[in-house]
Design an enzyme around this catalytic site. Structure first.
Site, mmCIF file in Angstrom:
data_model
loop_
_atom_site.group_PDB
_atom_site.id
_atom_site.type_symbol
_atom_site.label_atom_id
_atom_site.label_comp_id
_atom_site.label_asym_id
_atom_site.label_seq_id
_atom_site.Cartn_x
_atom_site.Cartn_y
_atom_site.Cartn_z
ATOM 1 N N GLU A 94 15.965 -9.342 4.787
ATOM 2 C CA GLU A 94 14.738 -9.952 5.302
ATOM 3 C C GLU A 94 13.650 -9.685 4.055
ATOM 4 O O GLU A 94 13.664 -8.800 3.347
ATOM 5 C CB GLU A 94 14.303 -9.451 6.491
ATOM 6 C CG GLU A 94 15.141 -9.947 7.693
ATOM 7 C CD GLU A 94 14.820 -9.315 9.128
ATOM 8 O OE1 GLU A 94 15.308 -10.008 10.040
ATOM 9 O OE2 GLU A 94 14.086 -8.426 9.216
ATOM 10 N N CYS A 107 6.931 -9.559 0.297
ATOM 11 C CA CYS A 107 7.632 -8.140 0.583
ATOM 12 C C CYS A 107 9.058 -8.235 0.581
ATOM 13 O O CYS A 107 9.621 -9.195 1.306
ATOM 14 C CB CYS A 107 7.100 -7.782 1.917
ATOM 15 S SG CYS A 107 7.683 -6.481 2.534
ATOM 16 N N CYS A 114 19.427 0.703 4.826
ATOM 17 C CA CYS A 114 18.550 1.677 4.311
ATOM 18 C C CYS A 114 19.326 2.909 4.053
ATOM 19 O O CYS A 114 20.049 3.300 4.673
ATOM 20 C CB CYS A 114 17.364 2.100 4.867
ATOM 21 S SG CYS A 114 16.132 2.964 3.737
ATOM 22 N N CYS A 118 14.338 7.499 8.259
ATOM 23 C CA CYS A 118 12.908 7.610 8.928
ATOM 24 C C CYS A 118 13.018 7.197 10.427
ATOM 25 O O CYS A 118 13.553 6.144 10.838
ATOM 26 C CB CYS A 118 11.949 6.708 7.966
ATOM 27 S SG CYS A 118 11.780 6.955 6.489
ATOM 28 N N CYS A 121 11.533 3.695 11.913
ATOM 29 C CA CYS A 121 11.672 2.556 11.044
ATOM 30 C C CYS A 121 12.910 1.891 11.629
ATOM 31 O O CYS A 121 13.816 2.415 11.752
ATOM 32 C CB CYS A 121 11.631 2.809 9.563
ATOM 33 S SG CYS A 121 12.205 1.412 8.585
ATOM 34 N N GLY A 165 15.161 -1.194 2.965
ATOM 35 C CA GLY A 165 15.716 -0.420 1.807
ATOM 36 C C GLY A 165 14.928 0.603 1.168
ATOM 37 O O GLY A 165 13.576 0.650 1.268
ATOM 38 N N GLU A 166 15.530 1.366 0.346
ATOM 39 C CA GLU A 166 14.593 2.591 -0.484
ATOM 40 C C GLU A 166 14.975 2.133 -1.974
ATOM 41 O O GLU A 166 15.792 2.383 -2.508
ATOM 42 C CB GLU A 166 15.175 4.045 -0.159
ATOM 43 C CG GLU A 166 14.696 4.877 -1.053
ATOM 44 C CD GLU A 166 13.207 5.017 -1.350
ATOM 45 O OE1 GLU A 166 12.412 4.998 -0.355
ATOM 46 O OE2 GLU A 166 12.778 5.045 -2.317
ATOM 47 N N SER A 197 7.432 0.757 -3.556
ATOM 48 C CA SER A 197 7.057 1.602 -2.235
ATOM 49 C C SER A 197 8.231 2.726 -2.013
ATOM 50 O O SER A 197 9.420 2.267 -1.851
ATOM 51 C CB SER A 197 6.604 1.075 -1.147
ATOM 52 O OG SER A 197 6.393 2.117 -0.040
ATOM 53 N N SER A 220 5.216 6.607 0.686
ATOM 54 C CA SER A 220 5.001 6.561 2.263
ATOM 55 C C SER A 220 5.185 8.268 2.463
ATOM 56 O O SER A 220 5.958 8.631 2.837
ATOM 57 C CB SER A 220 6.408 5.857 2.663
ATOM 58 O OG SER A 220 6.388 4.576 2.260
ATOM 59 N N LEU A 221 3.911 8.668 2.730
ATOM 60 C CA LEU A 221 3.742 9.982 2.963
ATOM 61 C C LEU A 221 3.796 10.560 4.405
ATOM 62 O O LEU A 221 4.800 11.148 4.730
ATOM 63 C CB LEU A 221 2.502 10.463 2.374
ATOM 64 C CG LEU A 221 2.413 12.090 2.178
ATOM 65 C CD1 LEU A 221 3.238 12.533 1.271
ATOM 66 C CD2 LEU A 221 1.075 12.492 1.680
ATOM 67 N N HIS A 222 3.191 9.781 5.352
ATOM 68 C CA HIS A 222 2.936 10.088 6.762
ATOM 69 C C HIS A 222 2.844 11.295 7.173
ATOM 70 O O HIS A 222 2.314 11.664 8.462
ATOM 71 C CB HIS A 222 4.163 9.660 7.379
ATOM 72 C CG HIS A 222 4.397 8.161 6.963
ATOM 73 N ND1 HIS A 222 3.495 7.119 7.317
ATOM 74 C CD2 HIS A 222 5.818 7.505 6.592
ATOM 75 C CE1 HIS A 222 3.964 5.962 6.590
ATOM 76 N NE2 HIS A 222 5.509 6.119 6.392
ATOM 77 N N ASN A 296 3.781 -0.355 13.770
ATOM 78 C CA ASN A 296 4.538 -1.201 14.387
ATOM 79 C C ASN A 296 5.663 -0.871 15.583
ATOM 80 O O ASN A 296 6.417 -0.593 14.872
ATOM 81 C CB ASN A 296 5.074 -2.330 13.474
ATOM 82 C CG ASN A 296 3.920 -2.865 12.592
ATOM 83 O OD1 ASN A 296 2.837 -3.139 13.004
ATOM 84 N ND2 ASN A 296 4.182 -2.458 11.300
ATOM 85 N N CYS A 339 5.644 -4.166 8.688
ATOM 86 C CA CYS A 339 6.206 -3.057 8.016
ATOM 87 C C CYS A 339 6.964 -2.194 9.264
ATOM 88 O O CYS A 339 6.828 -2.022 10.274
ATOM 89 C CB CYS A 339 5.277 -1.829 7.908
ATOM 90 S SG CYS A 339 4.350 -2.383 6.152
HETATM 91 N N1 SAH Z 1 11.639 2.757 1.715
HETATM 92 C C1 SAH Z 1 10.499 2.317 1.276
HETATM 93 C C2 SAH Z 1 10.011 0.910 1.624
HETATM 94 C C3 SAH Z 1 10.303 0.248 2.770
HETATM 95 S S1 SAH Z 1 9.240 0.693 4.187
HETATM 96 C C4 SAH Z 1 9.327 3.378 1.782
HETATM 97 O O1 SAH Z 1 9.591 4.180 2.310
HETATM 98 O O2 SAH Z 1 8.463 3.227 1.054
HETATM 99 C C5 SAH Z 1 8.012 0.152 3.949
HETATM 100 C C6 SAH Z 1 6.389 0.810 4.322
HETATM 101 O O3 SAH Z 1 6.519 0.760 6.033
HETATM 102 C C7 SAH Z 1 6.713 2.533 4.441
HETATM 103 O O4 SAH Z 1 5.380 2.848 3.897
HETATM 104 C C8 SAH Z 1 7.046 2.736 5.856
HETATM 105 O O5 SAH Z 1 7.011 3.999 6.181
HETATM 106 C C9 SAH Z 1 6.430 1.962 6.654
HETATM 107 N N2 SAH Z 1 6.935 1.714 7.894
HETATM 108 C C10 SAH Z 1 8.355 1.916 8.132
HETATM 109 N N3 SAH Z 1 8.507 1.702 9.678
HETATM 110 C C11 SAH Z 1 7.066 1.415 10.154
HETATM 111 C C12 SAH Z 1 6.671 0.924 11.605
HETATM 112 N N4 SAH Z 1 7.391 0.903 12.851
HETATM 113 N N5 SAH Z 1 5.394 0.725 11.518
HETATM 114 C C13 SAH Z 1 4.594 0.880 10.406
HETATM 115 N N6 SAH Z 1 4.944 1.108 9.070
HETATM 116 C C14 SAH Z 1 6.041 1.526 9.055
#
Ligand code: SAH
Length: 346
Positions: A94, A107, A114, A118, A121, A165-166, A197, A220-222, A296, A339
């Protein structure tokens, strides 16, 4: 037995020129065909009207042009468009077009499924099926550029590798795609308008710095606390924050470019004062800006968006420490295009 024809877009320009010389033709013919394949995004050899019919037939006999096909397109109430894109082998990824008042962002996906895991996700639930080829990444951008012109009367302005994907687990192909996207022989876009990213693969971040790439880096730190991060992003066990920090310092030293941190705040997971303090500390290692992303939901009760109070606490503390912070509201939620929601539901 039929011989499997090679995808012509796997050839470099030089290889294409050589191919024509070996055929007894001029190297220049390679340039013409290359232009059709990339700049003009031709899907058929027949479209290549400035080369002779015999040449087109010869190409047809030797090669295929694998190209993506937009299988379904969904438009959200907020103008976001999601494409489900069919690849030559039938798999689907997608990509999303996100319009704002001043820009249109694509995007794009870099893998089918992937490599990472995570917990929050949707894409992570699909195992990695394969990496995308450079042309499959390029074609997603071309498709979104067309839609941007059609629906918003302007070309695409930015690209983020935040789809499925990563990207750093498919580094070579991502780099080749970006080379084509930024080349005048491709789409001629500025690398400053492209952001890759990553969840944070230290070795690859260092490699990108060594390669002197010109695009932007988002991480993507979190969470800036190892135990917390490992719970929500289990690969953090293999790539702990210490290594990530070190790679980011290396990146900044080599490129002199700020890093963006993507950060979602979840109730009971990373919304306490100790989480904020650890994040602020992490932000001070290397010049950066912060994007707080709205969560999300992906039909999973384990993760819930934190309260507004917790968010404000994050924002205020970051700002007090002179760290630039943006809050990213979700777009395209109604069509599962936000996202982390990309998972082939369509
Ligand atoms: N693998 C890469 C790119 C894809 S994810 C990465 O991790 O950066 C793109 C972004 O969406 C990342 O910052 C990820 O942490 C975030 N993301 C993943 N699932 C999400 C969700 N359910 N709600 C909000 N952001 C999310």
């Amino acid at each position: 037995m039929e011989i499997k024809k090679k995808d012509i877009r796997a050839l470099t320009k030089e290889q294409l020129r050589e191919f024509f010389v070996n055929q007894g033709d001029k190297a220049f013919r390679g340039n013409q065909v290359y232009e059709w394949l990339w700049q003009k995004s031709a899907h058929n050899f027949e479209d290549m009207t400035n080369v002779s019919k015999e040449t087109r037939q010869m190409l047809e006999a030797n090669f295929v042009i694998n190209h993506i096909k937009v299988d379904t397109m969904q438009r959200s109430n907020d103008g976001t468009v999601k494409n489900a894109v069919r690849l030559h082998d039938g798999l689907i990824v997608e990509s999303v077009l996100i319009p704002t008042a001043t820009r249109t962002t694509a995007c794009v996906s870099s893998q089918v499924g992937c490599s990472l895991d995570c917990k929050f996700c949707a894409t992570a639930r699909l195992k990695r099926m394969r990496n995308l080829n450079p042309d499959e990444i390029y074609d997603q951008v071309v498709a979104i550029d067309k839609e941007s012109r059609l629906y918003h009367n302007r070309p695409l302005s930015n690209i983020v590798f935040m789809g499925m994907g990563e990207p750093l687990m498919n580094y070579n192909n991502v780099i080749k795609a970006i080379d084509k996207i930024t080349s005048p022989e491709g789409l001629g876009m500025s690398p400053k308008r492209i952001t890759v990213s990553t969840s944070g693969v230290p070795k690859m971040i260092k490699k990108m710095a060594d390669d002197e790439v010109k695009f932007n880096l988002a991480v993507s730190l979190h969470s800036a606390i190892d135990e917390v991060r490992t719970t929500i992003m289990p690969f953090n066990e293999t790539f702990p924050l210490k290594d990530l920090k070190e790679s980011l310092e290396y990146w900044y030293l080599k490129t002199n470019r700020k890093i963006s941190y993507e950060y979602v705040v979840w109730k009971g997971i990373n919304d306490a004062q100790k989480d904020i303090d650890a994040f602020v500390k992490f932000c001070k290692y290397v010049p950066c800006k912060v994007n707080i992303i709205e969560y999300n939901p992906i039909d999973d009760g384990d993760f819930q968006q934190a309260s507004n109070l917790a968010l404000e606490n994050y924002i205020n503390t970051l700002e007090k420490n002179r760290i630039v912070v943006n809050v990213r509201r979700s777009r395209g939620k109604d069509i599962d295009a936000a996202c982390g929601q990309l998972a082939n539901k369509s």
